[in-house]
Motif scaffolding. Structure first.
Motif, PDB file in Angstrom:
ATOM      1  N   GLY A  96      10.291   5.853   2.655  1.00 49.19           N
ATOM      2  CA  GLY A  96      10.929   4.609   3.051  1.00 49.19           C
ATOM      3  C   GLY A  96       9.922   3.480   3.211  1.00 49.19           C
ATOM      4  N   PRO A  97      10.435   2.251   3.341  1.00 50.97           N
ATOM      5  CA  PRO A  97       9.571   1.082   3.438  1.00 50.97           C
ATOM      6  C   PRO A  97       9.118   0.795   4.872  1.00 50.97           C
ATOM      7  N   MET A  98       7.922   0.231   4.993  1.00 50.09           N
ATOM      8  CA  MET A  98       7.387  -0.226   6.274  1.00 50.09           C
ATOM      9  C   MET A  98       6.875  -1.642   6.048  1.00 50.09           C
ATOM     10  N   ALA A 149       0.858  -1.182   0.000  1.00 52.60           N
ATOM     11  CA  ALA A 149       0.000   0.000   0.000  1.00 52.60           C
ATOM     12  C   ALA A 149       0.893   1.231   0.000  1.00 52.60           C
ATOM     13  N   LEU A 150       0.361   2.337  -0.525  1.00 51.50           N
ATOM     14  CA  LEU A 150       1.122   3.575  -0.626  1.00 51.50           C
ATOM     15  C   LEU A 150       0.481   4.630   0.260  1.00 51.50           C
ATOM     16  N   LYS A 151       1.307   5.284   1.041  1.00 52.61           N
ATOM     17  CA  LYS A 151       0.805   6.424   1.809  1.00 52.61           C
ATOM     18  C   LYS A 151       0.190   7.413   0.812  1.00 52.61           C
ATOM     19  N   GLY A 160      -1.687   5.151   8.739  1.00 48.94           N
ATOM     20  CA  GLY A 160      -2.470   4.194   7.955  1.00 48.94           C
ATOM     21  C   GLY A 160      -1.587   3.079   7.423  1.00 48.94           C
ATOM     22  N   SER A 161      -0.404   3.431   6.961  1.00 45.83           N
ATOM     23  CA  SER A 161       0.534   2.436   6.422  1.00 45.83           C
ATOM     24  C   SER A 161       0.941   1.451   7.507  1.00 45.83           C
ATOM     25  N   ALA A 162       1.284   1.987   8.696  1.00 43.21           N
ATOM     26  CA  ALA A 162       1.751   1.126   9.790  1.00 43.21           C
ATOM     27  C   ALA A 162       0.643   0.201  10.264  1.00 43.21           C
ATOM     28  N   ILE A 183       4.410   1.795   1.929  1.00 45.49           N
ATOM     29  CA  ILE A 183       5.433   2.832   1.784  1.00 45.49           C
ATOM     30  C   ILE A 183       4.984   4.044   2.596  1.00 45.49           C
ATOM     31  N   GLY A 184       5.924   4.575   3.364  1.00 47.56           N
ATOM     32  CA  GLY A 184       5.616   5.751   4.164  1.00 47.56           C
ATOM     33  C   GLY A 184       6.574   6.883   3.833  1.00 47.56           C
TER      34      GLY A 184
END
Lengths: 95, 486, 484
Positions: free
Chosen positions: B211-213, B74-76, B154-156, B168-169
């Motif tokens: 950066g990636p999460m 998913a993308l921020k 939301g990403s986390a 991605i955040g």
């Protein structure tokens, strides 16, 4: 550095942010506390320290002078609130 | 399927256990069922996701699969995505369908990943709790009364809840690391300039970094390898080769020199968080690392310096939202000033306005030297602290946040919210890379260990984090919310 | 009281790059609205600037041409303000560390004297779009094609003391940038625009008076007129006991006056700060040296060479070096015909007259420099006489022939120098003009000189203009005098 109501109104005008009196009063309060926290910086002696604008010491790369973009007006103006004859419309600007 | 890491999913896809379409459908189903409660997504791109999954399955069948082909993420909602709504969590961009793709989006698509949608965030990435979103707060899957952290909340939360294996955040003052810590996942903020910012909606240009999460350091390595690299559209993105970040993951840690910044273990640090940190450090010692205390003497000036520099840049970056070419425009403006003032007053939320006002004020005549110039001088001192420390040690470690996730609505005062970021903000000022990895719990709320390295030391950070994850299992814990609703 | 005028100019020059200063969109003039405004020019969310190398090179060339210091490091800043033609809400410019430092421009006044005008600095920035106020139901339309076009803003010191000096300075800048090829210098299309700072002070006073800034004065003529008006206005105001206020004024060419722009009470606060999306521009010495080594000959150098090497007068040298097109044309004519003075006469005489009559620029001349050079060569080698040469020029101008030689051949304009042939014509004329011959004979010898004109005319007519006039004169005199 204390923050006055007029400072907030002035910043709001420069930033073109509409604030009613109630908002403005709240922001005077909030911003005052933020600036109080920021004022901690004044305690630090920074005489002779060069300001740092970018975290890495790198320099600007230059782009070759080439036309790489083509007309995408129709696509770009799909998200525009008001256009006519390819122009963006705004309330009349008096020169 | 939703429990697996990217690396595991890649192996399953390779082995033909399921297709990317099946995996995508499974996750879209979970989003459909669970996200009503969590509110991780602003936009779910069902059709595009399935089309991308099919394309990935096809290229896999043709023997052309790369390490990320067919893997969902998913993308921020701060990354511009062509023909998809891109809001930055703001009413201002509620109607903005981006006409172009961010470089990161393009790179991840080229690598064959399947985007499931756009995740919720604090408006224009300004916030530490995801409560500043126009689209409502996100709930922490570990405890629905808690915030997921922000701004990439939301990403986390989506990764923690098993809605997606990775997201991605972006991180301007901790916005990847703090929500990763609060949600018990692994997040990496790369060196400033490592990943292109083109198409990433700007908050503070000299601090922002994507950066990636994900669940593991290994997954972050896979993603960073695809995201990083030179971009002709971003002057601040460095022209420097991108290594395969997975290559050094298995390097043993014997001889690793770890520094513990004294200032990161002082007043305000919750004792349980400190205890988790000490345990983590012990684990590293048992892997052969040596530990010493170091000092980052200007630590306490980081938040004040940040709250001059970031709002100043933001006040300028956000001037383009004027109701003329895109975004929110007020009804029937009486004149130009009215168009500007009402469109912006209606389009921006409270915190964004606060920062625009602060930034405008500190840059204005008579204040510039006392605030902006001073903050930039302090910024140099802060960077120097880190450069000095890395003369002595390989990595620095400490907490990502002084406390675990706090309750929704608990922090009403903006300054107390800002002070939450005491351990993350200096990293952005210095431009160095930092990670947060799961390192324990306080009650049911996760705790994150922050690992910091020198500029461009991402491979080393990922190696250190991966070795920790080989030795511990904090990253394998899943919230009950995700399990109950499996 | 005696007043002295003090003038400083800020000249904005659009640089002749193909693409914009921070994006790959075209800078071509005259496209449909917003078709050359790309994502970066529109300031879409997430876009970033990347600096155009050609814009940097052009700015540095200008700096080298005015002997300016070129700092190793220059920095872009943001100038923040809201306006519909400014898409990002800030203009990317250079406030604190410009790309070109202090330099000097030499101006030539009408009496041929020169005066140095100091340039404070020159900096790079992006142009804004255009607001169109035609009728859109009472709305203003915004075209952002021009947004992001590179500008070099050249800021002078307040060194000019008259409207004429200001106009000469503007012409000198125009000439430098067009010689360098860094701008087309087209003022009608806005490629060069100028803000004028004007103040007056009592003749013996050292301190400057309060200045007014006249915005957007866009022709050499308007600069003179705007300053003339403004100086008069300020002097009148001061002599009436009033005060000049520091303000921005607009020149209205239709009414030949400047008037105050209705500015709001607030002073602008542009909140300049270094643009975080652009890094410091660092120029190494090798790059600067390379640009210096490849600079073309500049107007001042050319003028000096025209005088010293070609022996032209100061006036001719200055006219012929005024623009690069003029100088290039002249030099080609000179090279082809081999005579600088003849070339200078023709270019400033017959050619300039014809161009003027038809309102053409030298670049659009129907007679090429090569054609003109060949024509002059035929005059020099006596193939044709001056009169025929004008005929040939007209024929070439009208497109009746590609080369002078073709026209000479086709129209039989070759000069007759054969003495026998000329003598035969003279004899015939004398035979046909007994009355005039009688008058000639009877006249006082000192009056005969004038009377010979009639016979010359008749002989030239008989030769259809091709006879060599000197020979005709000489032979006629001999023959007529023999009859006396």
């Amino acid at each position: 550095m204390a923050l006055e109501h007029a400072d907030v109104q002035r910043a709001a005008h420069l930033a073109r942010l509409g604030l009613n009196d109630e908002d403005a009063a709240r922001y005077v309060d909030d911003l005052g506390r933020i600036l109080e926290m920021v004022d901690m910086l004044q305690a630090l002696d920074t005489e002779g320290i060069a300001p740092l604008a970018h975290p890495l010491d790198v320099t600007q790369r230059l782009r070759a002078d080439e036309v790489t973009e083509s007309d995408q007006r129709e696509r770009f103006q799909r998200c525009a609130p008001a256009v006519e004859d390819g122009l963006y419309l705004v309330p009349r600007v008096v020169e | 399927m939703h429990d697996k890491t990217l690396a595991e999913l890649a192996r399953s896809l390779d082995a033909g256990e399921f297709s990317s379409r099946e995996l995508t459908q499974h996750l879209l189903g979970r989003i459909d069922r669970l996200d009503g409660e969590l509110n991780c997504f602003i936009t779910v791109t069902f059709d595009q996701a399935l089309a991308a999954a099919d394309a990935a399955d096809k290229s896999r069948a043709a023997g052309k699969a790369g390490p990320l082909t067919g893997l969902p993420l998913a993308l921020k909602d701060i990354f511009c995505t062509r023909d998809v709504r891109t809001t930055a969590g703001s009413r201002m961009l509620d109607n903005f369908i981006s006409p172009y793709d961010a470089t990161v989006v393009e790179k991840l698509a080229t690598a064959g990943t399947v985007s499931l949608g756009k995740t919720n965030m604090d408006e224009f990435a300004m916030g530490s709790s995801n409560e500043n979103s126009h689209y409502g707060p996100v709930k922490n899957p570990w405890d629905l009364a808690a915030v997921p952290g922000g701004s990439s909340g939301g990403s986390a939360a989506a990764v923690a809840a098993g809605l997606v294996p990775a997201a991605i955040g972006t991180d301007t003052g901790g916005s990847i690391r703090q929500p990763a810590a609060f949600c018990g996942i692994t997040g990496l903020k790369p060196t400033y300039g490592r990943v292109s910012r083109y198409g990433m909606i700007a908050y503070a240009s000299s601090l922002d970094q994507a950066g990636p999460m994900a669940r593991t350091a290994e997954d972050c390595a896979l993603l960073l390898s695809a995201m990083a690299g030179h971009d002709l559209h971003d002057s601040t993105c460095v022209a420097r080769g991108v290594p395969d970040y997975t290559e050094e993951l298995d390097t043993p840690l014997a001889g690793l020199k770890i520094g513990l910044p004294r200032e990161y273990f002082g007043d305000g640090l919750a004792p349980e968080v400190e205890a988790a940190m000490r345990d983590a450090v012990k684990a590293f010692e048992s892997l052969g690392a040596s530990v010493r205390e170091v000092s980052l003497p200007h630590t306490h000036y980081a938040i004040p310096a940040y709250y001059v520099i970031a709002p100043a840049e933001a006040s300028s970056n956000l001037s383009r939202y004027d109701g003329v070419r895109f975004g929110h425009r007020c009804d029937s403006p009486s004149d130009l000033i009215d168009l500007y003032k009402r469109s912006r007053a209606e389009g921006f939320g409270d915190e964004v306005k606060r920062r625009i006002l602060i930034g405008t004020h500190t840059l204005s005549e008579g204040f510039f030297d006392a605030y902006y110039k001073k903050a930039q001088q302090v910024r140099r001192l802060i960077r120097q602290d880190f450069l000095d420390a890395f003369e002595e040690v390989d990595v620095l470690m400490g907490p990502a946040s002084p406390t675990p996730a706090f309750d929704l609505g608990a922090k009403k005062d903006p300054v107390s919210m800002y002070l939450q970021d005491i351990y993350t903000i200096a990293i952005n000022l210095a431009g160095i890379p930092g990670m947060s990895v799961p390192a324990g719990f306080v009650g049911n709320r996760p705790v994150g260990l922050q690992i910091l390295g020198n500029h461009f030391a991402e491979a080393r950070l990922l190696n250190v984090a991966h070795q920790f994850q080989q030795a511990t299992d904090w990253h394998r814990h899943r919230p009950a919310f995700a399990e109950e609703n499996a | 009281m005696q007043w002295e005028t003090v003038i400083g100019l800020e000249v904005h020059v659009q640089l002749a790059t193909r693409s914009k200063i921070f994006s790959g969109a075209s800078t071509a003039f005259g496209a449909e609205p917003n078709t050359q405004a790309c994502a970066v020019d529109l300031g879409l969310p997430g876009v970033l600037p990347v600096l155009n190398e050609a814009a940097v090179a052009m700015a540095v060339k200008f700096g080298l041409a005015i002997h300016a210091e070129i700092p190793e490091v220059s920095v872009f800043d943001r100038k923040n303000y809201f306006y519909p033609d400014l898409p990002k809400g800030y203009q990317t410019s250079q406030m604190y560390q410009p790309i070109v430092g202090a330099g000097v421009v030499e101006i030539t006044l009408e009496d041929g004297t020169t005066k140095p005008i100091r340039v404070h600095h020159a900096h790079l920035e992006e142009d804004a779009g255009k607001s169109l106020h035609e009728d859109f139901h009472g709305m203003t339309g915004v075209d952002l094609n021009r947004a992001g076009t590179p500008l070099l803003e050249i800021v002078s010191e307040p060194d000019m003391r008259s409207a004429k000096e200001a106009a000469a300075y503007l012409k000198a800048i125009h000439s430098i940038v067009t010689y360098l090829g860094i701008s087309d210098g087209n003022m009608a299309e806005g490629s060069m625009r100028c803000d004028v700072n004007v103040s007056v002070r009592p003749k013996d006073q050292e301190a400057f008076g309060t200045r007014a800034e006249i915005k957007n004065v866009n022709s050499f003529r308007f600069v003179e007129r705007a300053i003339a008006f403004e100086v008069e206005r300020q002097i009148e105001l001061l002599e009436d006991g009033g005060k000049v206020i520091q303000e921005t004024r607009l020149f209205d060419p239709d009414r030949d006056e400047t008037r105050s722009m209705r500015t709001k009470e607030e002073a602008n606060d542009y909140r300049y700060f270094p643009c975080p999306d652009l890094l410091p521009v660092v120029l190494d010495q090798a790059y600067i040296d390379h640009l210096r080594d490849n600079l073309p000959e500049l107007p001042a150098e050319k003028r000096a060479r025209f005088e010293s090497e070609l022996g032209l007068s100061a006036y001719d040298a200055s006219v012929l070096s005024a623009t690069r097109e003029m100088a290039d044309y002249f030099e080609e004519v000179k090279d082809v015909c081999g005579d600088a003075k003849q070339a200078a006469n023709w270019v400033q005489g017959e050619l300039a007259g014809a161009l003027n009559r038809e309102g053409l620029a030298i670049a659009d001349s129907p007679v090429s420099a090569h054609q003109l050079g060949e024509l002059i060569a035929r005059v020099i080698d006596d193939t044709i006489n001056g009169k025929a040469a004008k005929q040939v020029f007209q024929a070439l101008w009208n497109g009746q022939g590609a080369k002078a030689d073709d026209v000479i051949e086709a129209q039989g304009l070759k000069q007759v120098t054969d003495t026998g042939a000329i003598e035969a014509m003279i004899d015939q004329v004398i035979a046909d003009s007994p009355a005039q011959v009688a008058q000639y004979r009877d006249a006082e010898p000192e009056k005969r000189g004038k009377m010979i004109g009639y016979f010359v005319g008749q002989v030239m007519k008989a030769s259809r203009g091709t006879a060599n006039p000197q020979q005709v004169n000489q032979l006629l005199k001999q023959k007529l005098d023999a009859l006396c």
